[in-house]
Design a protein around this motif. Structure first.
Motif, PDB file in Angstrom:
ATOM      1  N   LEU A  36       0.823  -1.215   0.142  1.00  0.00           N
ATOM      2  CA  LEU A  36       0.124  -0.002  -0.009  1.00  0.00           C
ATOM      3  C   LEU A  36       0.955   1.357  -0.011  1.00  0.00           C
ATOM      4  O   LEU A  36       0.125   2.536   0.072  1.00  0.00           O
ATOM      5  N   ASP A 231     -15.835   1.582   7.348  1.00  0.00           N
ATOM      6  CA  ASP A 231     -16.571   1.950   6.058  1.00  0.00           C
ATOM      7  C   ASP A 231     -17.601   2.907   6.552  1.00  0.00           C
ATOM      8  O   ASP A 231     -18.025   3.689   5.558  1.00  0.00           O
ATOM      9  N   LYS A 289     -13.203   7.160   6.015  1.00  0.00           N
ATOM     10  CA  LYS A 289     -11.790   7.713   5.108  1.00  0.00           C
ATOM     11  C   LYS A 289     -11.919   9.002   4.748  1.00  0.00           C
ATOM     12  O   LYS A 289     -10.783   9.863   4.896  1.00  0.00           O
ATOM     13  N   ARG A 293      -9.169  11.561   6.585  1.00  0.00           N
ATOM     14  CA  ARG A 293      -8.444  12.391   5.700  1.00  0.00           C
ATOM     15  C   ARG A 293      -8.558  14.030   6.320  1.00  0.00           C
ATOM     16  O   ARG A 293      -7.227  14.613   6.464  1.00  0.00           O
ATOM     17  N   ARG A 322      -8.273  -3.677   7.240  1.00  0.00           N
ATOM     18  CA  ARG A 322      -9.310  -2.953   6.240  1.00  0.00           C
ATOM     19  C   ARG A 322      -8.980  -1.254   6.840  1.00  0.00           C
ATOM     20  O   ARG A 322      -8.864  -0.409   5.872  1.00  0.00           O
ATOM     21  N   GLU A 325      -6.178  -0.188   4.686  1.00  0.00           N
ATOM     22  CA  GLU A 325      -6.485  -0.125   3.562  1.00  0.00           C
ATOM     23  C   GLU A 325      -7.203   1.334   3.226  1.00  0.00           C
ATOM     24  O   GLU A 325      -6.903   2.033   2.137  1.00  0.00           O
ATOM     25  N   LEU A 326      -8.079   1.511   4.072  1.00  0.00           N
ATOM     26  CA  LEU A 326      -9.001   2.727   3.911  1.00  0.00           C
ATOM     27  C   LEU A 326      -8.098   3.932   4.010  1.00  0.00           C
ATOM     28  O   LEU A 326      -8.322   5.097   3.245  1.00  0.00           O
ATOM     29  N   SER A 328      -4.856   4.339   3.465  1.00  0.00           N
ATOM     30  CA  SER A 328      -4.178   4.511   2.282  1.00  0.00           C
ATOM     31  C   SER A 328      -5.091   4.955   0.863  1.00  0.00           C
ATOM     32  O   SER A 328      -4.485   6.052   0.162  1.00  0.00           O
ATOM     33  N   GLU A 329      -6.171   4.518   0.940  1.00  0.00           N
ATOM     34  CA  GLU A 329      -6.912   5.139  -0.191  1.00  0.00           C
ATOM     35  C   GLU A 329      -7.438   6.547  -0.154  1.00  0.00           C
ATOM     36  O   GLU A 329      -7.465   7.445  -0.923  1.00  0.00           O
ATOM     37  N   ALA A 330      -7.438   7.042   1.096  1.00  0.00           N
ATOM     38  CA  ALA A 330      -7.975   8.352   1.567  1.00  0.00           C
ATOM     39  C   ALA A 330      -6.878   9.198   1.018  1.00  0.00           C
ATOM     40  O   ALA A 330      -7.124  10.518   0.727  1.00  0.00           O
ATOM     41  N   ALA A 332      -4.347   8.385  -1.334  1.00  0.00           N
ATOM     42  CA  ALA A 332      -3.549   7.790  -2.476  1.00  0.00           C
ATOM     43  C   ALA A 332      -2.867   9.072  -3.426  1.00  0.00           C
ATOM     44  O   ALA A 332      -1.864   8.784  -3.664  1.00  0.00           O
ATOM     45  N   GLU A 333      -3.694   9.972  -3.511  1.00  0.00           N
ATOM     46  CA  GLU A 333      -2.947  11.094  -4.613  1.00  0.00           C
ATOM     47  C   GLU A 333      -1.652  12.136  -3.732  1.00  0.00           C
ATOM     48  O   GLU A 333      -1.135  12.816  -4.409  1.00  0.00           O
TER      49      GLU A 333
END
Length: 336
Positions: A36, A231, A289, A293, A322, A325-326, A328-330, A332-333
């Motif tokens: 990740l 989530d 997330k 964030r 999880r 993972e969330l 990291s998604e939050a 990502a950019e």
């Protein structure tokens, strides 16, 4: 502005699990963290505890380096008060030689256990070196650059790695922040241990105010915090709700954070001193997330945080994964 995210894992042994289970979770988590693109992965040092398996960070780090390829791995942290700086430098020079450019040496100031474990760890020690003196020695040892006036001048710490380890100072007070600043080292404030925002702000101010740029380095401020991403907001609140923060206040004015009420009582019994115990809801940054964030961005901008180190002690390992993972998604950019 980019953001760096890292992980502190304590190899917690939850009810119904064994130390083997805890370490297997740590291995799976570090591999997930690498996939990740988390920046670094640190493991802790605790002694005389049935709840935490990580009593020897150096050994665990070696295993995790062998199980990964790129992610930085280190200690969060080595309790230097117990050990010879020379031996700590040797251990980490071996690690740095095995995995050049991937090893961090985080130094902690807490005992990492109860009074009896401190007594056992320091058995036979006769020198009265302060932690500051040990830190100065450690910095010289890891670079094999002993000052001309050092009593051990000429001593080498073998092996000599191509890339020396990076040293970080961990703490939860203005005093620890000032120590890191005067040494010209990166500082990690452990908010998951001390959630007092007033003390955190005092530590941040002390670090920047006293930073010694004559060391040839620049300030680097990291914040370690408890965090749960889920989530839904409701799930995040539920996962965080069972965790408490337990502190023991000794009559000499010293305050320590421990894992449970039972540990606090045992600590007081072993010191044979008067004490009080404080228990309150643990401070955990939590939410979806999107909300997490926003909270982290606000903290980063307010205090000029260079990096977040996240610890997530969720019993359900699937939900623990999880959460990371969330997170990291939050970002990502924004990850750098």
């Amino acid at each position: 502005m980019g953001i760096k995210l890292s992980i502190l894992d304590q190899s917690v042994v939850f009810p119904g699990e064994t130390a083997y289970d805890a370490f297997q979770h740590t291995i799976e988590l570090v591999q997930k963290a690498e996939s990740l693109s988390y920046n670094r992965f640190w493991v802790s040092e605790h002694h005389d505890s049935e709840q935490v398996a990580g009593s020897s960070p150096e050994v665990l780090i070696s295993h995790l380096l062998a199980k990964t390829e790129r992610i930085r791995i280190g200690s969060g942290g080595i309790m230097l008060q117990h050990y010879s700086p020379y031996k700590v430098a040797e251990n980490f020079n071996v690690l740095a030689s095995l995995a050049p450019g991937r090893v961090d040496l985080g130094i902690g100031r807490a005992p990492g256990g109860l009074p009896r474990s401190t007594k056992a760890l320091q058995q036979g020690i006769t020198e009265a070196a302060t932690l500051t003196e040990k830190l100065e020695d450690l910095q010289q040892f890891v670079k094999n650059q002993l000052h001309d006036e050092h009593p051990l001048k000429g001593l080498k710490v073998s092996p000599i790695p191509s890339v020396p380890v990076e040293i970080y100072i961990l703490g939860a007070s203005a005093a620890s922040a000032q120590s890191a600043a005067e040494a010209g080292l990166p500082y990690v404030f452990a908010q998951f241990i001390n959630g007092d925002h007033t003390i955190a702000e005092a530590a941040f101010e002390a670090y920047h105010q006293h930073f010694n740029k004559e060391k040839g380095t620049q300030p680097k401020l990291l914040l370690a915090l408890s965090l749960i991403v889920a989530d839904t907001e409701e799930e995040a609140v539920e996962l965080a709700g069972e965790y408490k923060n337990v502190k023991i206040h000794l009559e000499n004015g010293k305050t320590l954070t421990v894992g449970t009420l039972e540990q606090a009582e045992e600590y007081g019994r072993q010191t044979q001193a008067k004490f009080t115990v404080e228990e309150k809801q643990a401070e955990i940054t939590k939410g979806t997330k999107e909300t997490v964030r926003q909270k982290l961005i606000e903290i980063q901008q307010k205090y000029n945080i260079d990096e977040f180190i996240v610890t997530t002690s969720v019993k359900d390992f699937t939900k623990r994964l999880r959460s990371f993972e969330l997170l990291s998604e939050a970002f990502a950019e924004l990850l750098v």
